[in-house]
Design a protein around this motif. Sequence first.
Motif, PDB file in Angstrom:
ATOM      1  N   LYS A  68       3.131  12.189  -2.055  1.00 19.52           N
ATOM      2  CA  LYS A  68       2.818  12.361  -3.481  1.00 19.52           C
ATOM      3  C   LYS A  68       2.835  11.394  -4.357  1.00 19.52           C
ATOM      4  CE  LYS A  68       3.886  17.366  -2.370  1.00 19.52           C
ATOM      5  NZ  LYS A  68       5.148  18.262  -2.763  1.00 19.52           N
ATOM      6  N   ARG A  69       3.934  10.612  -4.176  1.00 21.07           N
ATOM      7  CA  ARG A  69       4.320   9.290  -5.293  1.00 21.07           C
ATOM      8  C   ARG A  69       3.507   7.973  -4.955  1.00 21.07           C
ATOM      9  NH1 ARG A  69       9.846   9.328  -3.181  1.00 21.07           N
ATOM     10  NH2 ARG A  69      10.055   7.568  -1.933  1.00 21.07           N
ATOM     11  N   THR A  70       2.784   7.969  -3.834  1.00 21.26           N
ATOM     12  CA  THR A  70       2.301   6.651  -3.341  1.00 21.26           C
ATOM     13  C   THR A  70       0.845   6.646  -3.538  1.00 21.26           C
ATOM     14  OG1 THR A  70       4.178   6.458  -1.693  1.00 21.26           O
ATOM     15  CG2 THR A  70       2.246   5.032  -1.461  1.00 21.26           C
ATOM     16  N   GLU A  71       0.416   5.622  -4.223  1.00 24.74           N
ATOM     17  CA  GLU A  71      -0.999   5.441  -4.621  1.00 24.74           C
ATOM     18  C   GLU A  71      -1.251   4.273  -3.377  1.00 24.74           C
ATOM     19  OE1 GLU A  71      -3.153   6.593  -6.366  1.00 24.74           O
ATOM     20  OE2 GLU A  71      -1.741   8.145  -7.240  1.00 24.74           O
ATOM     21  N   ILE A  72      -2.535   4.203  -2.862  1.00 24.96           N
ATOM     22  CA  ILE A  72      -2.840   3.368  -2.027  1.00 24.96           C
ATOM     23  C   ILE A  72      -3.296   2.193  -2.958  1.00 24.96           C
ATOM     24  CG2 ILE A  72      -4.891   2.709  -0.265  1.00 24.96           C
ATOM     25  CD1 ILE A  72      -5.340   5.548   0.493  1.00 24.96           C
ATOM     26  N   PRO A  73      -2.810   0.941  -2.458  1.00 20.84           N
ATOM     27  CA  PRO A  73      -3.132  -0.387  -3.433  1.00 20.84           C
ATOM     28  C   PRO A  73      -4.687  -0.492  -3.405  1.00 20.84           C
ATOM     29  CG  PRO A  73      -1.307  -0.605  -1.971  1.00 20.84           C
ATOM     30  CD  PRO A  73      -1.775   0.456  -1.546  1.00 20.84           C
ATOM     31  N   ALA A  74      -5.166  -0.869  -4.506  1.00 21.83           N
ATOM     32  CA  ALA A  74      -6.702  -1.079  -4.997  1.00 21.83           C
ATOM     33  C   ALA A  74      -7.375  -1.916  -3.682  1.00 21.83           C
ATOM     34  CB  ALA A  74      -7.037  -1.509  -6.320  1.00 21.83           C
ATOM     35  N   ASP A  75      -6.483  -2.760  -3.210  1.00 27.28           N
ATOM     36  CA  ASP A  75      -7.048  -3.767  -2.270  1.00 27.28           C
ATOM     37  C   ASP A  75      -7.038  -3.108  -0.988  1.00 27.28           C
ATOM     38  OD1 ASP A  75      -4.599  -4.170  -2.000  1.00 27.28           O
ATOM     39  OD2 ASP A  75      -4.578  -6.415  -2.081  1.00 27.28           O
ATOM     40  N   LYS A  76      -6.731  -2.059  -0.550  1.00 25.97           N
ATOM     41  CA  LYS A  76      -6.335  -1.580   0.815  1.00 25.97           C
ATOM     42  C   LYS A  76      -6.972  -0.190   1.139  1.00 25.97           C
ATOM     43  CE  LYS A  76      -1.719  -3.444   1.168  1.00 25.97           C
ATOM     44  NZ  LYS A  76      -1.974  -4.681   1.821  1.00 25.97           N
ATOM     45  N   PRO A  77      -7.696  -0.198   2.255  1.00 24.96           N
ATOM     46  CA  PRO A  77      -8.296   0.943   2.798  1.00 24.96           C
ATOM     47  C   PRO A  77      -7.469   2.156   3.131  1.00 24.96           C
ATOM     48  CG  PRO A  77      -8.368  -0.580   4.656  1.00 24.96           C
ATOM     49  CD  PRO A  77      -7.747  -1.407   3.450  1.00 24.96           C
ATOM     50  N   SER A  78      -6.050   1.751   3.397  1.00 26.83           N
ATOM     51  CA  SER A  78      -5.164   2.606   3.661  1.00 26.83           C
ATOM     52  C   SER A  78      -3.839   2.140   3.415  1.00 26.83           C
ATOM     53  CB  SER A  78      -5.290   3.153   4.840  1.00 26.83           C
ATOM     54  OG  SER A  78      -5.021   2.165   6.190  1.00 26.83           O
ATOM     55  N   PHE A  79      -2.678   2.705   3.523  1.00 25.84           N
ATOM     56  CA  PHE A  79      -1.437   2.217   3.374  1.00 25.84           C
ATOM     57  C   PHE A  79      -0.324   2.968   3.725  1.00 25.84           C
ATOM     58  CE2 PHE A  79       2.326   1.449   0.600  1.00 25.84           C
ATOM     59  CZ  PHE A  79       2.306  -0.012   0.776  1.00 25.84           C
ATOM     60  N   GLY A  80       0.574   2.339   4.513  1.00 30.37           N
ATOM     61  CA  GLY A  80       1.796   2.887   5.311  1.00 30.37           C
ATOM     62  C   GLY A  80       2.825   1.860   5.354  1.00 30.37           C
ATOM     63  N   ALA A  81       3.906   2.266   6.397  1.00 35.52           N
ATOM     64  CA  ALA A  81       4.886   1.636   6.518  1.00 35.52           C
ATOM     65  C   ALA A  81       4.504   0.041   7.207  1.00 35.52           C
ATOM     66  CB  ALA A  81       5.769   2.374   7.718  1.00 35.52           C
ATOM     67  N   PHE A  82       3.533   0.322   8.133  1.00 35.12           N
ATOM     68  CA  PHE A  82       3.112  -1.299   8.649  1.00 35.12           C
ATOM     69  C   PHE A  82       2.472  -2.030   7.726  1.00 35.12           C
ATOM     70  CE2 PHE A  82       2.877   1.653  12.316  1.00 35.12           C
ATOM     71  CZ  PHE A  82       2.855   0.509  13.528  1.00 35.12           C
TER      72      PHE A  82
END
Length: 679
Positions: A68-82
Amino acid sequence: MRDVKTLLAAGVALAGIAGSIALAAPAKRAGPAAKASIGRFGFDESGMDRAAKPGDNFGDFANGGWTKRTEIPADKPSFGAFDTLQDLSQKRTRGLLEAAAKQPGSKIGAAYAAYLDVARINAAGLAPIQPWLAKIKGLTAKADYVALAAAADRNGVGVPFAVGVSTDAKDPNNYVVAMRQAGLGMPNRDYYLSNDTKLTALRGAYEAHIARMFTLAGEDNAAARAKAVVAFETQIAQAHWDNVQSRDADKTYNKMTVAELQAMAPGFDFAAYLNGVGLNPQNLVVGQPSAVAGIARLIDAAPLEVLKDQLLIRSLDEFAAVLPSAFDQENFAFFGTALRGTPQQAERWKRAVNWTSGAITDEVSKIYVARYFPPATKAAVDQLVKNILAAMDRRIDRLDWMTPETKAKTHAKLAAFTPRIGYPSKWRDYSALVIKPGDAFGNALRANQWAHEYNIAKLGKPVYRWEWGLAPMTVNAQANPTLVAITFPAAILQPPFFDPKADPAVNYGAIGAVIGHEISHHFDDQGSKFDAQGRLATWWTPQDVAAFKARTARLVAQYDAYEPLPGFHVKGALTLGENTADLAGLAAAYDAYHLSLKGRPAPVIDGFTGDQRFYLAFAQVWRRRHREGDLRNRLLTDPHAPAEQRIWTLRNIDAWYAAFGAKPGETLYLAPQDRVRIW
């Protein structure tokens, strides 16, 4: 830079959920002796959604607050722990490269600095690539296309066939020439052939992208020529095998002589082509014979101008990052934004780090591991690997579907494993690679040529068993079936995957599950076809094969039912290897964790039992948010299920039910007889 090898290599009883989870009393709380890097014991409790029921959506329960609080950085197609760790690795590598750039004579420093010098790249215009473009445009005879395609291959420009040297799957001590289908600018055949409205729109965007690249290069009649290229590639897509067929180790091993290949696939001079790329093999392995034959026929029938235009667009896209900014921006507008949904291109320094690390990998790796990979981490992870191998060994003994004969051979294969941790034992020699200060395009071209020559020089030599397919700076892991090896680069051996100060349950649920996953790949639907020497061979009894396939078929059906995007399901057959490895690897890591307790009860920490912490840690490493385009691309092309569905592998594991009290009527609940059990 294109990597030929990758082309060819054949993720409490708490207020609000009363009764869902059985927890110990707070009075029994205990904690780890040292402070973990994340949270109190290695898990991010603030990232949970405690209102979610574990049995309905364990991913939300473990990670819902983070989502809920995490936005995908504008330069990434997805975002996670990796990505969090990869960003850290990238920043660390940047510091090393910037220091190297200040050292006269540093190859990696000069390469990094030249890639960053956009002003010089723009000032040069198309002059650096013009000799190569002129060679393509100057072709006047169809008979000379073969030699031109071979030259393109040497330069790292994609052509309709992917050719290189790889380990021979049936003779793993030696190399063989391998050929596979290629020739598509978009990710796979589905992007050309599907009637889905989103993919139809992407085809239009791809055609427009080609036209714009032609226009930027000063070519006339751009729209019509782009249309012809897409039409040609659509025909190639129709000839291609799908990605399920293409992952079958048996179907894709077709050894033949060059004369037999020529007879099977008339219309293209394969002998001349192989000679042109620097190879003169006695025989080769063809991955998708009918596709190769179909592509040969299409080349024979295609107008010369279309073949030339396909090489032009491949060249412009391959080198877009080291051409004037308009080319770089247009390339990203399609492949980054239209295809993956990423709104903003990564900063130039990030791409400079990635390019330098890919082009001169081991020179960067040497200084990275010296700075950022302590020997104590290597030793600790080595012990974890041994523990999980031992747990897997015990699990083999308990299988009720495997015959004693095959169990004995499976134990022998497990004993033959080579764990590779942190970094390789030997480094590649880049002395022949010429890097010139201020020559970004030339450096990229020469790096591609060096990689090609390095690859083809392997033919006739013993297999480089020391060589890794992943750089130490990469947050990933790997199983190699022909080497019977498992590989864990330095960059993944950090929190949240591994933290020597974290609770052992967390380390076993995080990096332990990754280790178990890679071990289990050697026993998935394809890895199990390779014996203890790494040979593609029949070493199971027919009875064992039948019993195994009955179980994996149930896993295929389970994942086929998942629909992360409307109209786009997980492909159970495509993701079977990864899903099998997730399921088996998590089970082995769980067993290893309990063996590590040596009969003692696990402490309760912050109200979580050891088993609960184990499964929460597993979910934490698979937290991820996707953009729609990225998720669609993964569903169509990726042999891994999306991160959320990888977490759902827990619904097949009895111990997870015991830990979190999932019950009938909850979304993830499976009756015991419906849970898939393989390894």
